[in-house]
Design an enzyme around this catalytic site. Structure first.
Site, short mmCIF file in Angstrom:
data_model
loop_
_atom_site.label_atom_id
_atom_site.label_comp_id
_atom_site.label_asym_id
_atom_site.label_seq_id
_atom_site.Cartn_x
_atom_site.Cartn_y
_atom_site.Cartn_z
N HIS A 28 0.82 -1.23 0.00
CA HIS A 28 0.00 0.00 0.00
C HIS A 28 0.85 1.27 0.00
CE1 HIS A 28 -3.63 -2.28 0.56
NE2 HIS A 28 -3.22 -2.80 1.69
N ASP B 62 -4.03 -13.23 3.19
CA ASP B 62 -5.30 -12.84 3.82
C ASP B 62 -6.54 -13.20 3.00
OD1 ASP B 62 -4.26 -10.91 2.12
OD2 ASP B 62 -4.39 -9.27 3.57
C1 6XA Z 1 -7.62 -1.35 6.97
C2 6XA Z 1 -7.15 -2.57 6.25
C3 6XA Z 1 -5.71 -2.55 5.95
C4 6XA Z 1 -5.33 -3.64 5.00
C5 6XA Z 1 -3.98 -4.19 5.28
C6 6XA Z 1 -3.61 -5.30 4.35
N1 6XA Z 1 -7.13 -1.27 8.28
N2 6XA Z 1 -3.21 -5.00 3.14
O1 6XA Z 1 -3.63 -6.46 4.67
O2 6XA Z 1 -2.81 -5.90 2.27
ZN ZN Z 2 -3.96 -7.49 2.67
#
Ligand code: 6XA
Ligand code: ZN
Length: 342
Positions: A160, A285
């Site tokens: 991200h 995930d």
């Molecule tokens: C909001 C979700 C963050 C996503 C983190 C993640 N707190 N990104 O696993 O791949």
């Molecule tokens: Zn993720």
């Protein structure tokens, strides 16, 4: 397959995060890396190496130097301002606010350099994030030196994080840093396949106008899921990079069967592109028991994922991204690596 891991990555240990209108226990925690490392050793994936110390240059090839400096100096400024808890941004320069003023206040800077309020920063965050990027670079170097595959056990994750911002538990974009490093050291075409449940907005944005780094991502539809503002199917690159980004947003509840069609299409793009190396942003995930996600992968499906990626037939760097079902994380991760090795 060799694994690269650094203990320094464990120093980033957030206690809480903001989600669902609450302060909740953080999910991007050191035990994630510890269980993956333990399983890598137990199942004898291969040698575990510490990362080398890389100069700052490969990081500056991807991230703004002033952003890197902000993270480096953050904790001193934060504590000098009388703060002692983990930090969260809470104000951002969005539409109608000024982008052109020089910000000096630590709360302003936090907003200037972030995309969300869900990513806690602590005393050791910079050190851990640097070690995570060095882990990715060391694994990339293994490929340059002739290994056919490598696993960068990175934490905190990276996909991200963008040119000058952190978010989604990410600070430095490890996959992007590794991809640029491969380009800078003789490879002509690099592909990044992002199989994390969330769209890798940072990676996509960093290479959106470039044909030399193909970005493919399969993820939960951003109309229903974080990061909401990027990752739609009509985003396919721009300028010289037109056609070199592809997104497969999938509905909540997707299981392995529903996923495979997108995966087959992504693999077809890889065959056509013929990269000199592939980087897999390996989020775990999509797992059915992941506490923050909504796909339905079973542990066995990760073996199939590894097997399918092996068939692409190019040198492959696996790099850990998300995945928060800690108990199963080691199993799921090593399932991919073993599936790949056959
Ligand atoms: C909001 C979700 C963050 C996503 C983190 C993640 N707190 N990104 O696993 O791949
Ligand atoms: Zn993720």
């Amino acid at each position: 397959m060799k694994t690269v891991f650094s203990d320094l990555q464990l120093a980033h240990a957030p206690s809480q995060e903001i989600s669902d209108g609450e302060l909740k226990p953080a999910v991007e925690i050191p035990s994630r890396a510890e269980i993956v490392l333990k399983t890598v050793k137990e199942r004898k994936v291969g040698e575990v190496l510490s990362p080398g110390d890389f100069p700052i240059r490969p990081l500056h090839r991807v991230h703004a130097p002033h952003y890197v400096s902000f993270l480096e100096g953050f904790w001193d400024r934060w504590t000098a301002a009388g703060r002692e808890n983990e930090a969260f941004p809470f104000v951002w320069p969005i539409r109608s606010l000024r982008q052109d003023v020089e910000i000096d206040h630590i709360d302003g800077l936090l907003g200037r350099y972030s995309m969300d309020a869900g990513t806690p920063l602590g005393e050791h965050t910079y050190k851990a994030a640097r070690a995570s990027a060095d882990t990715a670079l060391t694994a990339a170097k293994l490929l340059l030196d002739g290994d056919q595959s490598a696993f960068a056990l990175c934490r905190p994750p990276g996909h991200h994080a963008g040119f000058d911002f952190f978010g989604g538990y990410c600070f430095f974009n490890n996959a992007a840093v590794a991809a640029q490093y491969l380009r800078d050291n003789g490879l002509n075409r690099v592909a990044i396949l992002d199989v994390d449940y969330h769209h890798g907005n940072g990676t996509q944005a960093l290479f959106y106008d470039r044909p030399d780094i193909l970005f493919l991502s399969i993820h939960a539809d951003p109309k229903d899921e974080y990061p909401y503002f990027l990752g739609y199917a009509d985003e396919t690159g721009e300028h010289a990079g037109t056609g070199f980004t592809r997104n497969w947003p999938l509905p909540l509840g997707t299981d392995w069967e529903g996923y495979t069609l997108a995966l087959e299409e992504a693999c077809r793009w890889l065959l056509v592109y013929k990269p000199d190396a592939m980087i897999v942003s390996l989020g775990l995930d999509c797992f059915e028991k992941d506490p923050i996600s909504g796909f339905k992968f079973k542990s066995e499906d990760y073996i199939l994922l590894g097997q399918r990626l092996a068939k692409v037939g190019v040198p492959t760097l696996f790099l850990l991204e998300g995945g928060y079902a800690v108990d199963a994380l080691g199993t799921n991760c090593v399932n991919v690596l073993e599936g790949f090795e056959g």
